[in-house]
Design an enzyme around this catalytic site. Structure first.
Site, PDB file in Angstrom:
ATOM      1  N   LYS A  76       1.662  -3.335   7.344  1.00 63.30           N
ATOM      2  CA  LYS A  76       2.359  -3.230   6.118  1.00 63.30           C
ATOM      3  C   LYS A  76       3.542  -3.542   5.548  1.00 63.30           C
ATOM      4  O   LYS A  76       4.642  -3.963   5.159  1.00 63.30           O
ATOM      5  CB  LYS A  76       1.351  -2.863   5.257  1.00 63.30           C
ATOM      6  CG  LYS A  76      -0.175  -3.494   5.051  1.00 63.30           C
ATOM      7  CD  LYS A  76      -0.646  -4.188   4.149  1.00 63.30           C
ATOM      8  CE  LYS A  76      -0.340  -4.365   2.703  1.00 63.30           C
ATOM      9  NZ  LYS A  76      -0.946  -6.047   2.553  1.00 63.30           N
ATOM     10  N   THR A  80       0.738  -1.391   0.361  1.00 58.04           N
ATOM     11  CA  THR A  80      -0.409  -0.375   0.637  1.00 58.04           C
ATOM     12  C   THR A  80       0.364   1.354  -0.230  1.00 58.04           C
ATOM     13  O   THR A  80       1.954   0.981   0.484  1.00 58.04           O
ATOM     14  CB  THR A  80      -1.392  -0.175   1.453  1.00 58.04           C
ATOM     15  OG1 THR A  80      -2.212   1.486   0.915  1.00 58.04           O
ATOM     16  CG2 THR A  80      -0.596  -0.706   2.374  1.00 58.04           C
ATOM     17  N   ASP A  81       0.589   2.078  -0.700  1.00 59.84           N
ATOM     18  CA  ASP A  81       1.066   3.345  -0.370  1.00 59.84           C
ATOM     19  C   ASP A  81       1.138   3.638   1.173  1.00 59.84           C
ATOM     20  O   ASP A  81       1.827   5.039   0.952  1.00 59.84           O
ATOM     21  CB  ASP A  81       0.286   4.936  -0.793  1.00 59.84           C
ATOM     22  CG  ASP A  81      -0.730   4.920  -0.849  1.00 59.84           C
ATOM     23  OD1 ASP A  81      -1.423   4.245   0.342  1.00 59.84           O
ATOM     24  OD2 ASP A  81      -1.990   5.729  -1.393  1.00 59.84           O
ATOM     25  N   GLU A  82       0.011   3.193   1.585  1.00 62.62           N
ATOM     26  CA  GLU A  82       0.240   3.757   3.512  1.00 62.62           C
ATOM     27  C   GLU A  82       1.707   3.776   3.852  1.00 62.62           C
ATOM     28  O   GLU A  82       2.413   4.475   5.199  1.00 62.62           O
ATOM     29  CB  GLU A  82      -0.234   3.248   4.385  1.00 62.62           C
ATOM     30  CG  GLU A  82      -2.065   3.504   3.171  1.00 62.62           C
ATOM     31  CD  GLU A  82      -3.212   3.634   4.828  1.00 62.62           C
ATOM     32  OE1 GLU A  82      -3.012   3.983   6.437  1.00 62.62           O
ATOM     33  OE2 GLU A  82      -3.918   4.132   3.819  1.00 62.62           O
ATOM     34  N   TYR A 108      -1.920  -0.749  11.044  1.00 62.40           N
ATOM     35  CA  TYR A 108      -1.884  -1.341   9.664  1.00 62.40           C
ATOM     36  C   TYR A 108      -0.789  -0.828   8.945  1.00 62.40           C
ATOM     37  O   TYR A 108       0.276  -1.755   7.807  1.00 62.40           O
ATOM     38  CB  TYR A 108      -3.173  -0.311   9.399  1.00 62.40           C
ATOM     39  CG  TYR A 108      -3.416  -1.227   8.156  1.00 62.40           C
ATOM     40  CD1 TYR A 108      -3.499  -1.811   7.577  1.00 62.40           C
ATOM     41  CD2 TYR A 108      -3.152   0.261   6.610  1.00 62.40           C
ATOM     42  CE1 TYR A 108      -3.443  -2.313   5.714  1.00 62.40           C
ATOM     43  CE2 TYR A 108      -3.059  -0.087   5.696  1.00 62.40           C
ATOM     44  CZ  TYR A 108      -3.674  -1.340   4.995  1.00 62.40           C
ATOM     45  OH  TYR A 108      -3.296  -1.577   3.686  1.00 62.40           O
TER      46      TYR A 108
END
Ligand code: NAD
Ligand code: DAU
Length: 354
Positions: A162, A133-135, A158
């Site tokens: 990741k 994810t871009d997060e 989260y």
């Protein structure tokens, strides 16, 4: 579609294929004649067999219920199915839930990925694609959009779980030579997204006559991609991506949360014959998400240039399609928002993260 004989097909283990993006991906891969798909999913609150309605088990598709964190089970599955490739979507995917209870995020998103990687190494898998994810880049409020080399600075539990998985995946490449790929996507939206996420959540609240709660000042920015465009990108990376590479997937089209909900009100007023001003009046600014990232922004130059990918669906067109889908699929929404979902809803929106 003409099917190939079983001896000519490649075996693909998809983890998390009953979720929002994973189910769209399974459908796309089954349209290609050369793959047998083994879908491994735990069927958590977010995984639903209804998302794959119409797909029949046989030589080209098998569903297996199980946990990617269960070493014995995963090892036996690798042994039995001998996959040539693995794509991992399985995750606890909702940031708000990771704030309320981080533990399951590390069990699945980190340990579970290590279990899948270890099985891939032991059984000689030829391609392991981790869906990230871009997060993982964290808050980039005052920075240039991130390319794939940008440092990782996750903010939420989260995102940290990741980012750990990304590091693990790259460590299996460097240490053991496992052929790996990573994709880091921006926010997806579209049919079958669990209604805890911003867009389907707001569609539901509009229809039930409830308020539209935006966290903080609503000026946080995200890039949005229609799920079919994201899945097209993932398929290209699986089939043609270069071993060891990371690919950002993004429309590079940023919107504030307030602008998203403003447009959603306009389109819903159109689609459901409602009054747009009264919908906009229901927007409420509520207590902010703890640790809330103000902005995600990534560059998708690599995937555009190397794999000739481009998103095809504009935000307004995709949002309208999504609204229409939710308006005509009440039964699906009813069936996935069980009593357990109600407890989560009360914790965030009624007890304000309590
Ligand atoms: P989702 O929550 O809709 O689906 C997750 C799926 O994983 C469900 O089917 C669930 O049952 C399954 N699962 C969860 N824990 C499992 C376990 N221990 N073992 C086996 N299966 C398990 O998620 P999504 O939105 O489809 O996201 C898929 C992947 O893409 C995730 O890895 C997520 O981090 C990533 N991602 C999502 C977005 C987005 O906007 N939705 C954006 C970027 C990246
Ligand atoms: O950026 C990619 C990520 O996008 C994925 O990795 C995650 O799996 C996915 O859940 C998504 O995370 P977000 O936190 O960005 O998505 P969410 O839909 O929860 O929220 C989008 C934005 O809207 C975020 O800034 C928080 C805000 N929001 C969300 C909800 C549910 C609100 O203001 N009010 C709400 O009620």
């Amino acid at each position: 579609m003409t099917r190939r004989s079983v001896s000519n097909i490649k075996r693909l283990l998809v983890a998390g294929g009953c979720g929002f993006i994973g189910s769209r991906f399974v459908r796309s891969m089954l349209e290609r004649a050369e793959w047998r798909v083994i879908n491994l999913d735990k069927l958590t609150y977010a995984g639903n067999l209804e998302n794959l309605k119409g797909i029949v088990e046989g030589d080209h598709y098998r569903f297996v219920r199980g946990d990617i964190g269960d070493r014995t089970f995963v090892d036996e599955l690798y042994d039995k199915e001998r996959p040539t490739a693995v794509v991992n979507f399985a995750a606890e995917s909702h940031v708000d839930r990771s704030i309320l209870d981080p533990a399951p995020f590390f069990e699945t998103n980190t340990i579970g990925v290590q279990v899948l990687l270890e099985g891939a190494r032991k059984h000689g898998v030829e391609r392991f694609l981790q869906v990230s994810t871009d997060e993982v880049y964290g808050d980039v409020e005052k920075m240039e959009p991130c390319d794939e080399e940008h440092r990782l600075a996750p903010s939420s539990p989260y995102a940290a779980s990741k980012a750990s998985a990304d590091h693990l995946t790259l460590s299996y490449k460097r240490t053991y030579g496992l052929p790996v790929l990573i994709v880091r996507s921006c926010n997806n939206y579209g049919p079958y997204q669990f209604p805890e996420k911003l867009i389907p959540f707001m569609i539901g609240n509009v229809m039930r006559g409830e308020d539209l709660p935006l966290y903080g000042d609503g000026m946080q920015r995200r890039e949005w991609i229609f799920v079919e465009d994201c899945v097209d990108a993932i398929c290209r990376v699986l089939e043609r991506g270069e071993d060891g590479e990371i690919y950002n997937i993004s429309t590079e089209d940023e919107h504030t949360n307030l602008a998203v909900i403003d447009l959603l009100c306009k389109l819903m007023a159109d689609e459901a014959s409602m009054n747009v001003a009264s919908l906009r009046n229901r927007i409420q600014f509520i207590g902010d998400r703890p640790g809330h990232d103000r902005r995600y922004a990534t560059r998708a130059k690599k995937i555009r240039e190397k794999l000739t990918w481009n998103p095809l669906v504009t935000f307004e067109v995709g949002l309208r399609k999504t609204i229409r889908w939710y308006l005509t699929n009440h039964e699906w929404v009813e069936s996935v928002t069980s009593g357990a979902y109600r407890d989560y809803y009360d914790a965030v929106y009624v007890r304000s993260w309590g």
